[in-house]
Design a protein around this motif. Structure first.
Motif, mmCIF file in Angstrom:
data_model
loop_
_atom_site.group_PDB
_atom_site.id
_atom_site.type_symbol
_atom_site.label_atom_id
_atom_site.label_comp_id
_atom_site.label_asym_id
_atom_site.label_seq_id
_atom_site.Cartn_x
_atom_site.Cartn_y
_atom_site.Cartn_z
ATOM 1 N N LEU A 23 0.814 -1.214 0.000
ATOM 2 C CA LEU A 23 0.000 0.000 0.000
ATOM 3 C C LEU A 23 0.850 1.268 0.000
ATOM 4 O O LEU A 23 0.549 2.221 -0.716
ATOM 5 C CB LEU A 23 -0.941 0.014 1.210
ATOM 6 C CG LEU A 23 -2.098 -0.969 1.171
ATOM 7 C CD1 LEU A 23 -2.868 -0.922 2.483
ATOM 8 C CD2 LEU A 23 -3.028 -0.655 0.020
ATOM 9 N N PHE A 24 1.877 1.301 0.827
ATOM 10 C CA PHE A 24 2.622 2.539 1.018
ATOM 11 C C PHE A 24 3.967 2.565 0.306
ATOM 12 O O PHE A 24 4.521 3.628 0.073
ATOM 13 C CB PHE A 24 2.836 2.802 2.508
ATOM 14 C CG PHE A 24 1.555 2.992 3.261
ATOM 15 C CD1 PHE A 24 0.803 4.139 3.084
ATOM 16 C CD2 PHE A 24 1.104 2.033 4.138
ATOM 17 C CE1 PHE A 24 -0.378 4.326 3.775
ATOM 18 C CE2 PHE A 24 -0.076 2.206 4.836
ATOM 19 C CZ PHE A 24 -0.821 3.349 4.651
ATOM 20 N N GLY A 25 4.522 1.428 -0.001
ATOM 21 C CA GLY A 25 5.824 1.387 -0.646
ATOM 22 C C GLY A 25 6.943 1.538 0.377
ATOM 23 O O GLY A 25 6.740 2.020 1.484
ATOM 24 N N GLY A 26 8.110 1.121 0.008
ATOM 25 C CA GLY A 26 9.249 1.137 0.916
ATOM 26 C C GLY A 26 9.730 2.522 1.292
ATOM 27 O O GLY A 26 10.278 2.725 2.369
ATOM 28 N N LYS A 27 9.514 3.500 0.423
ATOM 29 C CA LYS A 27 10.018 4.845 0.699
ATOM 30 C C LYS A 27 9.121 5.619 1.648
ATOM 31 O O LYS A 27 9.582 6.515 2.351
ATOM 32 C CB LYS A 27 10.178 5.620 -0.607
ATOM 33 C CG LYS A 27 11.262 5.056 -1.494
ATOM 34 C CD LYS A 27 11.438 5.859 -2.753
ATOM 35 C CE LYS A 27 12.526 5.254 -3.621
ATOM 36 N NZ LYS A 27 12.746 6.012 -4.834
ATOM 37 N N LYS A 28 7.850 5.317 1.660
ATOM 38 C CA LYS A 28 6.907 6.049 2.504
ATOM 39 C C LYS A 28 6.926 5.574 3.954
ATOM 40 O O LYS A 28 6.577 6.320 4.858
ATOM 41 C CB LYS A 28 5.481 5.896 1.970
ATOM 42 C CG LYS A 28 5.138 6.852 0.891
ATOM 43 C CD LYS A 28 4.970 8.224 1.474
ATOM 44 C CE LYS A 28 4.280 9.129 0.499
ATOM 45 N NZ LYS A 28 4.261 10.492 0.953
ATOM 46 N N ILE A 29 7.300 4.326 4.199
ATOM 47 C CA ILE A 29 7.221 3.765 5.549
ATOM 48 C C ILE A 29 8.102 4.522 6.544
ATOM 49 O O ILE A 29 7.637 4.833 7.643
ATOM 50 C CB ILE A 29 7.525 2.254 5.531
ATOM 51 C CG1 ILE A 29 6.378 1.550 4.795
ATOM 52 C CG2 ILE A 29 7.667 1.692 6.931
ATOM 53 C CD1 ILE A 29 6.567 0.090 4.597
ATOM 54 N N MET A 33 6.648 6.297 9.929
ATOM 55 C CA MET A 33 7.148 5.971 11.267
ATOM 56 C C MET A 33 7.693 7.214 11.965
ATOM 57 O O MET A 33 7.525 7.391 13.169
ATOM 58 C CB MET A 33 8.240 4.898 11.197
ATOM 59 C CG MET A 33 7.742 3.551 10.738
ATOM 60 S SD MET A 33 6.503 2.870 11.842
ATOM 61 C CE MET A 33 5.054 2.908 10.835
ATOM 62 N N ARG A 34 8.338 8.085 11.205
ATOM 63 C CA ARG A 34 8.850 9.340 11.772
ATOM 64 C C ARG A 34 7.686 10.193 12.272
ATOM 65 O O ARG A 34 7.725 10.742 13.369
ATOM 66 C CB ARG A 34 9.654 10.087 10.703
ATOM 67 C CG ARG A 34 10.460 11.243 11.239
ATOM 68 C CD ARG A 34 11.352 11.861 10.160
ATOM 69 N NE ARG A 34 12.255 10.879 9.584
ATOM 70 C CZ ARG A 34 12.255 10.499 8.308
ATOM 71 N NH1 ARG A 34 11.390 11.025 7.459
ATOM 72 N NH2 ARG A 34 13.107 9.600 7.860
ATOM 73 N N GLY A 35 6.646 10.284 11.479
ATOM 74 C CA GLY A 35 5.461 11.039 11.891
ATOM 75 C C GLY A 35 4.792 10.420 13.100
ATOM 76 O O GLY A 35 4.340 11.131 14.002
#
Length: 69
Positions: A23-29, A33-35
């Protein structure tokens, strides 16, 4: 098989992780998590401030109560 986290087995956790990756892709995770980390930090800071206010109010009311006697 024994439940690991929240009553979920290892295969169920793997399936959830795969769905999240799709759903989110490896770059968005990492951004998510930071947010999430910032949100948790802000929540804890707010809780600490509320506890300090409550403690401050308790000590000031107990001091003013002892002055009256």
């Amino acid at each position: 098989m024994t439940p690991l986290i929240l009553g979920l087995s290892a295969w169920e956790l793997v399936a959830i992780v795969l769905v999240v990756l799709l759903l989110f892709g490896g770059k968005k995770i990492p951004e998510l998590m930071r947010g999430l980390g910032k949100g948790v930090k802000s929540f804890k800071q707010g809780m600490n401030e509320i506890e300090e206010e409550i403690n401050k109010d308790d000590t000031s009311s107990s001091e003013s109560g002892s002055d009256k006697q």
